[in-house]
Design an enzyme around this catalytic site. Structure first.
Site, short mmCIF file in Angstrom:
data_model
loop_
_atom_site.label_atom_id
_atom_site.label_comp_id
_atom_site.label_asym_id
_atom_site.label_seq_id
_atom_site.Cartn_x
_atom_site.Cartn_y
_atom_site.Cartn_z
N MET A 93 0.57 -1.51 0.35
CA MET A 93 0.27 -0.05 -0.16
C MET A 93 0.91 1.50 0.12
O MET A 93 0.57 2.63 -0.01
CB MET A 93 -0.96 -0.16 1.26
CG MET A 93 -2.10 -1.44 0.91
SD MET A 93 -3.48 -0.86 1.71
CE MET A 93 -3.48 -0.72 3.21
N HIS A 144 9.44 -2.84 3.53
CA HIS A 144 9.29 -3.48 1.94
C HIS A 144 10.42 -4.20 1.20
O HIS A 144 10.12 -5.13 0.27
CB HIS A 144 7.62 -2.51 1.46
CG HIS A 144 6.82 -1.76 2.05
ND1 HIS A 144 7.14 -1.11 2.74
CD2 HIS A 144 6.60 -2.33 2.13
CE1 HIS A 144 5.52 -1.12 3.54
NE2 HIS A 144 4.98 -1.76 2.78
#
Ligand code: PAF
Length: 282
Positions: A30, A37
């Site tokens: 997102m 990430h």
């Protein structure tokens, strides 16, 4: 690196790469990307011919309008970070592109979605299943990468994969932490300086819960003691701390009830106004 805005282009590049026999690693995100990430992207890069990262703040998984509104959005920085990681394609669509019509699908996610985040965030996991199933259908990944911070989410996605019959591997990746133990999260940017001071105590007390287990306390006793210890700290408030079977997500009363993957302690804690989640394995 190509930035893709449309579903048709995403399906096209995925189809071409699969037809050429290339493996595809998908990292759904997102955005508001951080080192957590990056670890997923690096893993995907090392295991696949082609890497696709999606950056989309999915409205259907937010059960709180204010949370959706304030979710951090850092598109340019995200694209720059992904380019430096050697990503091939970034899928950054608009809400209209993903949901030209409302997605009315209701997934039978079963017991894995009926505990912890399930009742606390009604509709959340159905929204996750909606977006992830779309991303899987369009990008045809060989492997898809998810962080273990969202421990229950991985079990829910596995269930959705089973329901939909997707032929791919789900790759769970370890939590990445700050030096002081705070699990990396896009929400951490919303912590005030005072919140940031106390937030690492969550991980500290989860680690302490392993000691409590080793001292002979039952899962229920560990839950009580750990919840009390977190709530004793000014600025922290436990929403739940539950010890579950790490595969089925069902609460256990005895350590021996945990199956092949052992037990996990999953916590959701408010640090000021920010809802943080974390977990520990036993
Ligand atoms: O974990 C997340 O960031 C999201 O839930 C996901 C898997 C990208 C779906 O929107």
């Amino acid at each position: 690196m190509e930035i893709i805005r449309t579903v048709s282009r995403l399906s096209e590049v995925a189809g071409q790469n699969r037809a050429a026999g290339r493996s595809i690693g998908l990292v759904p995100t997102m955005g508001a990307l951080h080192a957590g990430h990056k670890s997923l992207v690096d893993r995907a890069r090392s295991e696949n011919d082609v890497v696709i990262v999606s950056v989309f703040v999915n409205p259907t998984q937010f059960n709180n309008a204010a949370d959706l509104q304030t979710y951090p959005r850092t598109e340019e920085a995200d694209a720059a970070m992904l380019e430096s990681c050697g990503v091939d394609y970034v899928f950054m669509p608009s809400v209209e592109e993903i949901y030209p019509e409302p997605d009315t699908r209701v997934f039978d996610l079963g017991p894995v979605a009926e505990v912890m985040e399930g009742p606390m965030r009604p509709g959340h996991f159905n929204g996750v299943a909606q977006i992830v199933s779309k991303l899987f259908a369009w990008s045809q990944p060989t492997r898809a990468y998810f962080g273990e911070k969202d421990f229950q989410q991985i079990a829910v996605i596995r269930r959705m994969v089973e329901l939909e019959g997707f032929d791919l591997e789900i790759v769970p990746c370890p939590i990445v932490r700050e030096a002081d133990g705070l699990a990396l999260s896009s929400r951490n940017v919303r912590l005030t300086a005072a919140d940031r001071e106390v937030a690492p105590k969550i991980h500290y007390l989860l680690k302490q819960s392993i000691e409590l287990k080793n001292q002979g306390l039952s899962p229920v006793e560990v839950e009580k003691a750990t919840t009390a210890a977190i709530d004793d700290i000014d600025g922290l408030r436990t929403e739940y701390f539950q010890i579950v079977d790490a595969k089925t997500m069902q609460p256990i009363k005895e350590w021996a009830e945990a199956g092949e993957l052992g037990a996990a302690g999953c916590a959701t804690v408010y640090c000021g106004d920010v809802r943080l989640i974390d977990n520990i394995r036993y």
